[in-house]
Scaffold this motif. Structure first.
Motif, PDB file in Angstrom:
ATOM      1  N   GLY A 149       0.587  -1.141  -0.022  1.00 49.48           N
ATOM      2  CA  GLY A 149       0.037   0.066   0.058  1.00 49.48           C
ATOM      3  C   GLY A 149       0.735   1.228   0.028  1.00 49.48           C
ATOM      4  N   SER A 150       1.866   1.340   0.554  1.00 53.02           N
ATOM      5  CA  SER A 150       2.709   2.410   0.502  1.00 53.02           C
ATOM      6  C   SER A 150       3.006   3.022  -0.831  1.00 53.02           C
ATOM      7  CB  SER A 150       4.231   2.089   1.378  1.00 53.02           C
ATOM      8  OG  SER A 150       4.938   1.134   0.630  1.00 53.02           O
ATOM      9  N   LEU A 151       2.809   2.224  -1.807  1.00 59.02           N
ATOM     10  CA  LEU A 151       3.448   2.563  -3.136  1.00 59.02           C
ATOM     11  C   LEU A 151       2.269   3.515  -3.747  1.00 59.02           C
ATOM     12  CD1 LEU A 151       4.561  -0.855  -4.590  1.00 59.02           C
ATOM     13  CD2 LEU A 151       6.078   1.073  -4.236  1.00 59.02           C
ATOM     14  N   LYS A 152       1.285   3.781  -3.280  1.00 63.50           N
ATOM     15  CA  LYS A 152       0.261   4.523  -3.579  1.00 63.50           C
ATOM     16  C   LYS A 152       0.324   5.787  -2.809  1.00 63.50           C
ATOM     17  CE  LYS A 152      -3.079   0.861  -4.587  1.00 63.50           C
ATOM     18  NZ  LYS A 152      -4.525   0.182  -4.303  1.00 63.50           N
ATOM     19  N   ASP A 153       1.243   5.916  -1.911  1.00 61.93           N
ATOM     20  CA  ASP A 153       1.188   7.176  -0.783  1.00 61.93           C
ATOM     21  C   ASP A 153       1.919   8.183  -1.612  1.00 61.93           C
ATOM     22  OD1 ASP A 153       2.221   9.103   1.376  1.00 61.93           O
ATOM     23  OD2 ASP A 153       1.423   7.395   2.659  1.00 61.93           O
ATOM     24  N   PRO A 154       1.298   9.474  -1.667  1.00 63.71           N
ATOM     25  CA  PRO A 154       1.834  10.705  -2.176  1.00 63.71           C
ATOM     26  C   PRO A 154       3.514  11.117  -1.728  1.00 63.71           C
ATOM     27  CG  PRO A 154      -0.451  11.242  -1.566  1.00 63.71           C
ATOM     28  CD  PRO A 154       0.103   9.650  -0.995  1.00 63.71           C
ATOM     29  N   VAL A 155       3.583  10.518  -0.481  1.00 65.03           N
ATOM     30  CA  VAL A 155       4.994  10.985  -0.253  1.00 65.03           C
ATOM     31  C   VAL A 155       6.258  10.616  -0.872  1.00 65.03           C
ATOM     32  CG1 VAL A 155       6.626  10.628   1.928  1.00 65.03           C
ATOM     33  CG2 VAL A 155       4.141  11.227   2.399  1.00 65.03           C
ATOM     34  N   LEU A 156       5.812   9.056  -1.406  1.00 67.13           N
ATOM     35  CA  LEU A 156       6.869   8.605  -2.395  1.00 67.13           C
ATOM     36  C   LEU A 156       7.120   9.172  -3.795  1.00 67.13           C
ATOM     37  CD1 LEU A 156       6.454   6.140   0.010  1.00 67.13           C
ATOM     38  CD2 LEU A 156       6.750   4.419  -1.884  1.00 67.13           C
ATOM     39  N   GLY A 157       5.994   9.758  -4.094  1.00 68.03           N
ATOM     40  CA  GLY A 157       6.265  10.473  -5.487  1.00 68.03           C
ATOM     41  C   GLY A 157       6.352  12.075  -5.372  1.00 68.03           C
ATOM     42  N   SER A 158       6.780  12.574  -4.101  1.00 64.40           N
ATOM     43  CA  SER A 158       6.947  14.015  -3.888  1.00 64.40           C
ATOM     44  C   SER A 158       8.242  14.454  -4.486  1.00 64.40           C
ATOM     45  CB  SER A 158       6.901  14.365  -2.430  1.00 64.40           C
ATOM     46  OG  SER A 158       7.751  13.399  -1.630  1.00 64.40           O
ATOM     47  N   ILE A 159       9.439  13.749  -4.296  1.00 66.21           N
ATOM     48  CA  ILE A 159      10.587  14.059  -4.954  1.00 66.21           C
ATOM     49  C   ILE A 159      10.833  13.819  -6.412  1.00 66.21           C
ATOM     50  CG2 ILE A 159      12.996  13.607  -4.941  1.00 66.21           C
ATOM     51  CD1 ILE A 159      12.808  12.880  -1.827  1.00 66.21           C
ATOM     52  N   GLY A 160      10.038  12.830  -6.766  1.00 68.92           N
ATOM     53  CA  GLY A 160       9.961  12.814  -8.267  1.00 68.92           C
ATOM     54  C   GLY A 160       9.155  13.958  -8.911  1.00 68.92           C
ATOM     55  N   PHE A 161       8.242  14.293  -8.305  1.00 65.44           N
ATOM     56  CA  PHE A 161       7.272  15.288  -9.024  1.00 65.44           C
ATOM     57  C   PHE A 161       8.275  16.645  -9.256  1.00 65.44           C
ATOM     58  CE2 PHE A 161       4.859  19.337  -7.720  1.00 65.44           C
ATOM     59  CZ  PHE A 161       4.158  19.366  -8.968  1.00 65.44           C
ATOM     60  N   LEU A 162       8.881  16.941  -8.065  1.00 68.32           N
ATOM     61  CA  LEU A 162       9.612  18.279  -8.145  1.00 68.32           C
ATOM     62  C   LEU A 162      10.847  17.960  -9.061  1.00 68.32           C
ATOM     63  CD1 LEU A 162       9.952  19.185  -4.574  1.00 68.32           C
ATOM     64  CD2 LEU A 162       8.735  20.344  -6.339  1.00 68.32           C
ATOM     65  N   ASN A 163      11.382  16.637  -9.196  1.00 66.27           N
ATOM     66  CA  ASN A 163      12.311  16.539 -10.314  1.00 66.27           C
ATOM     67  C   ASN A 163      11.909  16.746 -11.620  1.00 66.27           C
ATOM     68  OD1 ASN A 163      14.406  16.232  -8.281  1.00 66.27           O
ATOM     69  ND2 ASN A 163      14.099  13.951  -8.330  1.00 66.27           N
ATOM     70  N   GLU A 164      10.678  16.259 -11.794  1.00 71.58           N
ATOM     71  CA  GLU A 164      10.010  16.301 -13.220  1.00 71.58           C
ATOM     72  C   GLU A 164       9.844  17.718 -13.519  1.00 71.58           C
ATOM     73  OE1 GLU A 164       6.713  16.940 -15.938  1.00 71.58           O
ATOM     74  OE2 GLU A 164       6.662  17.056 -13.684  1.00 71.58           O
ATOM     75  N   VAL A 165       9.472  18.637 -12.623  1.00 68.43           N
ATOM     76  CA  VAL A 165       9.103  19.946 -12.883  1.00 68.43           C
ATOM     77  C   VAL A 165      10.474  20.937 -13.186  1.00 68.43           C
ATOM     78  CG1 VAL A 165       7.992  22.314 -11.875  1.00 68.43           C
ATOM     79  CG2 VAL A 165       7.073  20.182 -11.529  1.00 68.43           C
ATOM     80  N   MET A 166      11.364  20.375 -12.532  1.00 69.25           N
ATOM     81  CA  MET A 166      12.688  21.226 -12.626  1.00 69.25           C
ATOM     82  C   MET A 166      13.296  20.791 -14.052  1.00 69.25           C
ATOM     83  SD  MET A 166      14.410  20.566  -8.846  1.00 69.25           S
ATOM     84  CE  MET A 166      16.145  21.379  -9.252  1.00 69.25           C
TER      85      MET A 166
END
Length: 435
Positions: free
Chosen positions: A10-27
């Protein structure tokens, strides 16, 4: 074979795990934007890193301790003990500089602080027993580690002066009544990420008394304590700990360099059973042997050599870096005063931390991904939404600015762009709607 997400943890659906990836994508989509997002060390702190020289210095140290040159060389090329090979050097530095009297055997050298958090939580928490309390807002690394291990997490409000101790005491009472007592509290007493809070000496002592009275452990994260200005240093919780209530986690990512991936945990609590007594550090090392086996001896040698070259002192190792971060933080807050200032208050306000990497800005509208896209695309400036750092969505009107990675001129220009973004996209439309 095709797997459905519901069949995975279930942790794989947690937004926390994707937070760093999101910022890297925006950058990556806005490479020309000035980014206040990463809490990474300043590039200038990496210029004089000489890995070979540090390794050679550590090898010389091993020879002086009694090993032959071949034995010293092989120590760096083989697996090595799970507990680590620079424990003595780190232990001496902590005692000399920070008043933490921990024997080398009470330390485990880890793959950064993140592994230390994971191992400590795994050692302390049994399935469906006990609760982890965290400051709210909180570093996503500890929340993510808890999610991976299915540990229940409860938030406790954090003000500019640190965690709300009255609220923590109430959390202890409520958890006890529900039959799930508080097992541990995670806290960063010096310039926390992302809140920037710092606990007073009185609050530190009061927290330790509360931990003893309510029978929970304190997991202390000390990543940013070194950024305190000279003369304003406060003892860590571990230095004040006379009842072995504190498990102390440290990292060399900021005081040395992050690529080494070296951290440590001090776990001097006694674990007693019918077969005898051992230290919690022994249990953490046993867990580590099943996770990463050991922390790279070569990376440990680099850190050991850096410490030895600076007289075995963490203070001396981090002195120049501390000055850079103090300069940058002062520049960021001063620039906010000048470019944003009274013209945009009270709609826009920010805290004024005395150390660390981060400043929090409060907005009258949600600081979400849509707003970040406008900021990056139209104004060329990036920041971090604060919502991901909260467990109760309380930070959806806040953003985090990190000053660590930028030069002074970029901080100035970045805040100038922020001021234009605030004025055009937030304050003017917001005031128009309320009239």
């Amino acid at each position: 074979m095709r797997l459905h997400p519901s069949s995975l943890h279930g942790s794989l659906k947690d937004p926390v795990l994707g937070s760093i990836g999101f910022l890297n994508e925006v950058m990556s989509r806005f490479p020309e934007a000035i980014s206040f997002a990463p809490g990474a060390p300043h590039p200038d702190t990496l210029e004089d890193v000489d890995v070979q020289r540090y390794v050679e210095g550590f090898l010389d140290h091993l020879v002086r301790e009694g090993r032959t040159p071949e034995q010293a060389r092989r120590l760096l090329l083989e697996y090595g003990p799970s507990r680590g090979i620079v424990n003595g050097i780190v232990s001496d530095a902590l005692r000399r500089d920070h008043g933490i009297d921990a024997a080398p055997g009470a330390l485990v050298i880890t793959v950064g602080a993140q592994e230390a958090m994971l191992l400590v939580l795994r050692a302390l928490f049994r399935p469906a027993q006990g609760v982890l309390a965290v400051a709210n807002p909180c570093f996503v690394g500890i929340i993510g580690a808890a999610r991976l291990l299915d540990i229940d997490v409860t938030p406790v409000h954090e003000s500019a002066h640190g965690i709300d101790l009255d609220g923590l005491e109430e959390t202890c009472r409520t958890a006890r009544e529900k039959g799930r007592p508080l097992r541990a509290l995670y806290v960063a007493p010096d310039f926390s990420n992302p809140g920037g809070a710092r606990m007073s000496l009185h609050c530190r002592r009061r927290l330790l008394d509360l931990a003893n009275r309510e029978d929970f452990l304190v997991v202390e994260d000390n990543a940013y304590g070194f950024t305190a200005t000279t003369g304003s240093e406060l003892p860590s919780l571990k230095a004040l700990d006379t009842r072995q209530r504190v498990v102390h986690i440290g990292t060399f990512a900021k005081v040395a360099f992050p690529g080494a991936r070296v951290g440590y945990v001090i776990a001097d609590q006694q674990v007693t059973s019918s077969s005898g007594t051992k230290l919690l550090a022994d249990e953490v090392a046993a867990l580590k042997s099943m996770v990463t086996v050991n922390t790279s001896p070569l990376c440990q040698a680099v850190i050991g050599g850096m410490l030895l070259e600076h007289g075995g002192s963490l203070v001396e190792l981090s002195r120049r870096k501390s000055e850079i971060y103090q300069r940058n933080l002062t520049c960021l807050v001063d620039a906010l005063d000048r470019y944003v200032g009274d013209a945009l208050r009270p709609d826009i306000r920010w805290n004024r931390p005395q150390g660390g990497f981060f400043v929090r800005v409060h907005l009258p509208v949600p600081a979400d991904s849509a707003l970040l896209q406008i900021s990056a695309g139209k104004y060329g400036v990036l920041w971090t939404p604060m919502e991901q750092f909260y467990l109760d969505k309380a930070g959806d009107h806040q953003l985090r600015l990190s000053c660590s990675y930028l030069d002074v001129k970029d901080i100035e220009e970045g805040v100038r762009r922020l001021a234009a973004f605030f004025a055009d996209e937030i304050v003017s439309p917001h005031r128009g709607r309320t009239m």
